[in-house]
Design a protein around this motif. Structure first.
Motif, PDB file in Angstrom:
ATOM      1  N   LEU A  92      -5.902  -2.028   2.116  1.00  0.00           N
ATOM      2  CA  LEU A  92      -6.616  -3.808   2.870  1.00  0.00           C
ATOM      3  C   LEU A  92      -7.654  -4.270   3.160  1.00  0.00           C
ATOM      4  O   LEU A  92      -8.536  -5.020   3.252  1.00  0.00           O
ATOM      5  CB  LEU A  92      -5.476  -4.375   3.709  1.00  0.00           C
ATOM      6  CG  LEU A  92      -4.920  -5.951   3.876  1.00  0.00           C
ATOM      7  CD1 LEU A  92      -3.704  -5.921   4.050  1.00  0.00           C
ATOM      8  CD2 LEU A  92      -5.719  -6.445   5.315  1.00  0.00           C
ATOM      9  N   GLY A  93      -7.710  -3.361   4.440  1.00  0.00           N
ATOM     10  CA  GLY A  93      -9.010  -3.791   5.065  1.00  0.00           C
ATOM     11  C   GLY A  93     -10.342  -3.522   3.602  1.00  0.00           C
ATOM     12  O   GLY A  93     -11.265  -3.925   4.303  1.00  0.00           O
TER      13      GLY A  93
ATOM     14  N   THR B  11      -6.002 -12.275   4.429  1.00  0.00           N
ATOM     15  CA  THR B  11      -6.026 -10.709   5.417  1.00  0.00           C
ATOM     16  C   THR B  11      -5.897 -10.555   6.290  1.00  0.00           C
ATOM     17  O   THR B  11      -4.965 -10.470   7.152  1.00  0.00           O
ATOM     18  CB  THR B  11      -7.123 -10.269   4.262  1.00  0.00           C
ATOM     19  OG1 THR B  11      -8.608 -11.104   4.543  1.00  0.00           O
ATOM     20  CG2 THR B  11      -6.782  -9.770   2.976  1.00  0.00           C
ATOM     21  N   VAL B  12      -6.361 -12.261   7.345  1.00  0.00           N
ATOM     22  CA  VAL B  12      -6.534 -12.178   8.322  1.00  0.00           C
ATOM     23  C   VAL B  12      -4.841 -12.196   8.762  1.00  0.00           C
ATOM     24  O   VAL B  12      -4.243 -10.894   9.610  1.00  0.00           O
ATOM     25  CB  VAL B  12      -7.060 -12.877   9.372  1.00  0.00           C
ATOM     26  CG1 VAL B  12      -7.016 -13.162  10.230  1.00  0.00           C
ATOM     27  CG2 VAL B  12      -8.777 -12.801   9.320  1.00  0.00           C
ATOM     28  N   ASP B  13      -4.029 -12.713   8.787  1.00  0.00           N
ATOM     29  CA  ASP B  13      -2.602 -12.815   8.607  1.00  0.00           C
ATOM     30  C   ASP B  13      -2.015 -11.690   8.275  1.00  0.00           C
ATOM     31  O   ASP B  13      -1.047 -11.027   8.787  1.00  0.00           O
ATOM     32  CB  ASP B  13      -2.202 -13.941   7.526  1.00  0.00           C
ATOM     33  CG  ASP B  13      -2.144 -15.046   8.493  1.00  0.00           C
ATOM     34  OD1 ASP B  13      -2.521 -15.299   9.967  1.00  0.00           O
ATOM     35  OD2 ASP B  13      -1.708 -16.381   7.862  1.00  0.00           O
ATOM     36  N   GLU B  14      -2.337 -11.083   7.227  1.00  0.00           N
ATOM     37  CA  GLU B  14      -1.724  -9.395   7.187  1.00  0.00           C
ATOM     38  C   GLU B  14      -2.386  -8.556   7.306  1.00  0.00           C
ATOM     39  O   GLU B  14      -1.077  -7.910   7.316  1.00  0.00           O
ATOM     40  CB  GLU B  14      -1.995 -10.000   5.280  1.00  0.00           C
ATOM     41  CG  GLU B  14      -0.849 -11.205   4.424  1.00  0.00           C
ATOM     42  CD  GLU B  14       0.759 -10.605   5.023  1.00  0.00           C
ATOM     43  OE1 GLU B  14       1.267  -9.712   4.685  1.00  0.00           O
ATOM     44  OE2 GLU B  14       1.080 -12.238   4.596  1.00  0.00           O
ATOM     45  N   SER B  15      -2.956  -7.827   8.502  1.00  0.00           N
ATOM     46  CA  SER B  15      -3.828  -7.189   8.298  1.00  0.00           C
ATOM     47  C   SER B  15      -2.825  -6.636   9.598  1.00  0.00           C
ATOM     48  O   SER B  15      -2.462  -7.258  10.219  1.00  0.00           O
ATOM     49  CB  SER B  15      -4.731  -7.319   9.635  1.00  0.00           C
ATOM     50  OG  SER B  15      -5.267  -6.125  10.176  1.00  0.00           O
TER      51      SER B  15
ATOM     52  N   GLU C 172       0.874  -1.194   0.149  1.00  0.00           N
ATOM     53  CA  GLU C 172       0.193  -0.138  -0.082  1.00  0.00           C
ATOM     54  C   GLU C 172       1.301   1.426  -0.253  1.00  0.00           C
ATOM     55  O   GLU C 172       1.878   1.604   0.779  1.00  0.00           O
ATOM     56  CB  GLU C 172      -1.018  -0.673   1.084  1.00  0.00           C
ATOM     57  CG  GLU C 172      -2.128   0.461   1.239  1.00  0.00           C
ATOM     58  CD  GLU C 172      -1.652   2.444   1.488  1.00  0.00           C
ATOM     59  OE1 GLU C 172      -2.621   3.472   1.034  1.00  0.00           O
ATOM     60  OE2 GLU C 172      -1.084   2.851   2.349  1.00  0.00           O
ATOM     61  N   GLU C 173       0.676   2.247  -0.723  1.00  0.00           N
ATOM     62  CA  GLU C 173       1.130   3.425  -1.530  1.00  0.00           C
ATOM     63  C   GLU C 173       1.990   4.888   0.343  1.00  0.00           C
ATOM     64  O   GLU C 173       3.547   3.844   0.396  1.00  0.00           O
ATOM     65  CB  GLU C 173       1.239   4.604  -1.719  1.00  0.00           C
ATOM     66  CG  GLU C 173      -0.430   5.149  -1.926  1.00  0.00           C
ATOM     67  CD  GLU C 173      -0.484   5.435  -2.922  1.00  0.00           C
ATOM     68  OE1 GLU C 173       0.343   5.267  -4.959  1.00  0.00           O
ATOM     69  OE2 GLU C 173      -1.855   6.209  -2.631  1.00  0.00           O
TER      70      GLU C 173
ATOM     71  N   LYS D 215     -15.656  -3.099   4.936  1.00  0.00           N
ATOM     72  CA  LYS D 215     -15.440  -1.974   3.619  1.00  0.00           C
ATOM     73  C   LYS D 215     -15.701  -0.709   4.171  1.00  0.00           C
ATOM     74  O   LYS D 215     -14.896   0.075   3.570  1.00  0.00           O
ATOM     75  CB  LYS D 215     -16.137  -2.323   2.619  1.00  0.00           C
ATOM     76  CG  LYS D 215     -15.973  -2.441   1.319  1.00  0.00           C
ATOM     77  CD  LYS D 215     -17.310  -3.493   0.898  1.00  0.00           C
ATOM     78  CE  LYS D 215     -17.123  -2.360  -0.823  1.00  0.00           C
ATOM     79  NZ  LYS D 215     -17.842  -3.734  -1.901  1.00  0.00           N
ATOM     80  N   ALA D 216     -16.532  -0.057   4.904  1.00  0.00           N
ATOM     81  CA  ALA D 216     -16.473   1.143   4.780  1.00  0.00           C
ATOM     82  C   ALA D 216     -15.396   1.493   5.884  1.00  0.00           C
ATOM     83  O   ALA D 216     -16.025   3.222   5.662  1.00  0.00           O
ATOM     84  CB  ALA D 216     -18.155   1.531   5.424  1.00  0.00           C
TER      85      ALA D 216
END
Ligand SMILES: Cc1cc2nc3c(=O)[nH]c(=O)nc-3n(C[C@H](O)[C@H](O)[C@H](O)COP(=O)(O)O)c2cc1C
Ligand code: SF4
Ligand code: SF4
Ligand code: SF4
Ligand code: FES
Lengths: 112, 599
Positions: free
Chosen positions: B505-506, B452-456, B288-289, B498-499
């Motif tokens: 990522l999230g 994604t859970v791992d990477e959050s 993510e930038e 999402k919101a």
């Protein structure tokens, strides 16, 4: 050393012939040298060498020198054929070094 | 003077290197020497050809003969037959079609895999030795930089990129020319150019391949971007797990400095630009930038709120132009060939080409570069060679953990930004995983969510806690304890995460769940209502049983069962003790009478 425009251009020109090997070009002039066992026995490898060196020395990027493993005409080996898309194939038989040079000169001239 | 009459290109990409291509290249040199061909035939180590699963790949020019799965023992035969006698070794040539038993083509460009491709970003991958700047220069390398520096104004460069219609290939598809414009508009003495080579999508490897196969194309483009935006320093952020890419990029930067393409006073124009390589630990969020810039600055790679956008306040608080590797790899082509030529490819709003990484249940797994707007069907059935083992295409997941799936009914969807968004998926960074009838879509959603859970990174609660809750619900569903209310709850959570998540990522983590719910809701319902996994994947919902009518009592299954769950006497129907059975599936494959079923 930093390269100048002229040096870069010279590098590109010098390498053009070599690098064109890797670029497919359906319109290239294809010089097909019959190899196989009888072609090689009759000296086709030397003929190949002569043509490749001539083409290379003139940087003729539109000429491709290809080996053919199936020599159809053992009697007349070495055989060299010129293939051009949309034209009849021209066949040279019993090619020797002098003839090979001449063939190379012809296709190089045509390519120009 | 001796001119080589043939070039043997040996793939030196990551895939082929792990299947021993360096040893194969060495063996070619040895065998050529032995055959007296060392000065007639040149061996060149290249970047990836895209068909990594069939590696090591060797291509012989001028014919373009395409050899796959070459072993050290095959080398002598290729030299003796092909290079001495001119007879390509048919047995080793790439065979297309199901299980690779089909047609052989005399040139790689005639294969289905290559024919429909249009290689722009990958143009030099497999064509040059990436460790030799001269070969890059021979194919018009550094021509674009020279042209830009000597004949163009920064604004003209930006206008060319705008006119090309190039959009970011890193995921979001933001118009590249506009991004360059924003960075150029900032009035500041210090600005930066950043190249994003974090490549976090587990199914994608095009950025790695570009850096491994053609690092100069990225270096040259970064210098051009620097000129356009008014920056003099560039950073490439690349994951440390890409050692070959890092190595070649480092060599390329040194060579570029030596030739004066990087450093002070480039081409004598007074423009200075240099590049530093930074290694990342390979966290997804570091792609993510803003997290990427935080990481380059030496801090823990966590995202920061946007705005301010990087173009205004980026790396070290200065205006920064940040692009993806593949985005940069298109730039010099656009300068050299003109923006019109680029804009002529693709669709109305998605121009040019995109590299996709084909994976999963597909005959040709690998990298393909296609004009935007090529349909999923063309990619799967033609370039990809179809789904193997006679199975049916079920869906394709695009965009990795941030993306969604396209079911079989949408197989004619053009692969471009707009069409994909319209059906609830994304182009993303170009991961494309094909699924067949044996894949469970709930299980697929779970797979991506686990990632994604791992990477959050844990910085914000909606993502840190919300994705965990979602995963818990998915686990409940796949273990047979889910209810219809759980599906509704899952959907609500998706919307919430999402919101409210801080970074992309999230914000995109729910996508795989949402799109499988959208297209395969009945499969979720089967898990919670019927307590069945229709694809037969979710183990807790599987029961193995033996049909007494079909069972011949051959005992094969009983002998194979690792836990002794099958009993019965010879020539009598056998039975499975479901309380012992660990659902390993061994018995099914052993039964020659089709008597065992799962479901
Ligand atoms: C979680 C997450 C991971 C990302 N990973 C990458 C990545 O690995 N590579 C990349 O180029 N962009 C990645 N991005 C997108 C970048 O934030 C940014 O949009 C992109 O690099 C811009 O370059 P482009 O305009 O050339 O596409 C990621 C975004 C998010 C939210
Ligand atoms: S959305 Fe996830 S990855 Fe992004 S900042 Fe929040 S916790 Fe970190
Ligand atoms: S699935 Fe495995 S454990 Fe169960 S009965 Fe068959 S072989 Fe035994
Ligand atoms: S292998 Fe099939 S036929 Fe043989 S005992 Fe088992 S179930 Fe019956
Ligand atoms: S690494 Fe060799 S083909 Fe991809």
């Amino acid at each position: 050393m930093a390269k100048s425009t002229a040096e870069l251009q010279e590098m590109r020109e010098q390498m053009a012939g070599q690098m064109s090997l890797r670029v497919e070009d359906k319109n290239a002039i294809r010089v097909v040298v019959g190899m196989g066992t009888c072609g090689i026995a009759a000296g086709a490898r030397d003929i190949m060498r002569v043509i490749v060196d001539e083409v290379g020395a003139h940087n003729a990027t539109h000429v491709k020198v290809i080996m053919d493993g199936n020599n159809k005409d053992a009697e007349n080996a070495p055989v060299v054929e010129i293939h051009v898309l949309g034209k009849d194939t021209v066949t040279y038989t019993k090619v020797d070094a002098a003839k090979a040079k001449q063939i190379a000169a012809e296709v190089i001239g045509e390519a120009k | 003077m001796n001119f080589a009459r043939a070039h043997i290109m040996v793939c030196g990409g990551t895939g082929c290197t792990s299947s021993k291509s360096p040893e194969i290249a060495a063996e070619f040199r040895k065998q050529l020497e032995a055959a007296g061909l060392a000065d007639e035939v040149k061996v060149v180590q290249t970047g990836c050809f895209g068909l990594c699963a069939l590696g090591p790949i060797v291509v012989v020019y001028p014919e373009g003969s395409f050899y796959s799965m070459v072993t050290i023992d095959d080398v002598k035969e290729i030299v003796d037959e092909h290079l001495v006698k001119g007879r390509p070794v048919e047995r080793l040539l790439y065979h297309e079609g199901a299980d690779h038993h089909g047609t052989v083509h005399s040139s790689l460009n005639d294969t289905d895999f290559y024919r429909k491709q249009k290689r722009i970003a990958l143009r030099n991958c497999g064509r040059i030795n990436p460790e030799n700047i001269d070969e890059y220069i021979a194919f018009d390398g550094y021509k674009a930089l020279e042209k830009v520096l000597k004949t163009m104004q920064p604004q003209e460069v930006i206008d060319v990129i705008k006119a090309s219609g190039l959009r970011g290939r890193g995921g979001a598809g933001f118009p590249t020319g506009n991004k360059w414009q924003f960075a150029a508009n900032e009035k500041n003495d210090v600005k930066y150019v950043c190249c994003n080579a974090d490549e976090g999508d587990p199914g994608a490897f095009m950025d790695r391949s570009v850096l491994e196969g053609d690092p100069h194309s990225v270096i040259e483009a970064m210098a051009i971007a620097g000129f356009a935006a008014g920056a003099h320093e560039g950073y490439v952020y690349v994951r440390a797990e890409y050692p070959i890419a890092v190595h070649r990029l480092t060599i390329a930067i040194e060579q570029a400095r030596e030739y004066g393409m990087l450093g002070k006073n480039i081409f004598g124009t007074g423009f200075d630009f240099d590049i530093t390589v930074r290694l990342g630990a390979g966290a997804f969020v570091c792609g993510e930038e803003t997290a990427l810039m935080t990481s380059i600055e030496g801090h823990r790679g966590e995202p920061r709120p946007r705005p301010p956008f990087p173009a205004v306040k980026g790396l070290f608080g200065q205006p920064t132009l940040e692009n993806n590797v593949e985005t940069f790899a298109n730039v010099t082509w656009i300068i050299n060939n003109g923006p019109e030529a680029f804009a002529a490819m693709g669709t109305e709003r998605s121009k040019g080409t995109k590299v996709f990484a084909l994976g999963g249940k597909i005959t040709n797994t690998g990298l393909v570069e296609i004009p935007m707007g090529t349909t999923l069907r063309e990619v799967v059935e033609e370039i990809g060679g179809g789904v193997p083992n006679g199975k049916k295409f079920k869906a394709a997941q695009t965009g990795g953990p941030s993306g969604g799936c396209l079911p079989a009914s949408l197989i004619d969807t053009p692969l471009d930004y707009e069409s994909m968004a319209a059906v609830g998926s994304i182009v993303g960074s170009g991961g494309l995983i094909v699924m067949d009838e044996d894949n469970c879509m709930v299980d697929i959603a779970k797979f991506f969510l686990e990632f994604t859970v791992d990477e959050s990174c844990g910085k914000c609660a909606p993502c840190r806690i919300g994705t965990r809750r979602m995963l818990e619900i998915l686990n409940k569903i796949t273990s047979g304890n889910g209810t219809l209310e759980d599906i509704d709850r899952l959907e609500e959570l998706c919307e919430h995460v999402k919101a409210n998540s801080l970074c992309g990522l999230g914000q995109t983590a729910p996508n795989p769940v949402l799109s499988t719910l959208k297209h395969f809701r009945d499969e979720y319902v089967a898990h919670v209502v019927d307590k069945k996994c229709p694809a037969g994947v979710c183990k807790d919902l599987l029961n193995y049983s033996i049909d007494p009518e079909k069972c011949k009592g051959c005992t094969a299954c009983a002998r194979a069962c690792p836990v002794g769950a099958i009993t019965g006497t010879v020539k009598e129907p056998h039975t499975i003790d479901t309380s012992k059975c660990i659902k390993c599936g061994t018995c099914i494959s052993k039964c020659r009478f089709g008597a065992i079923t799962k479901g």
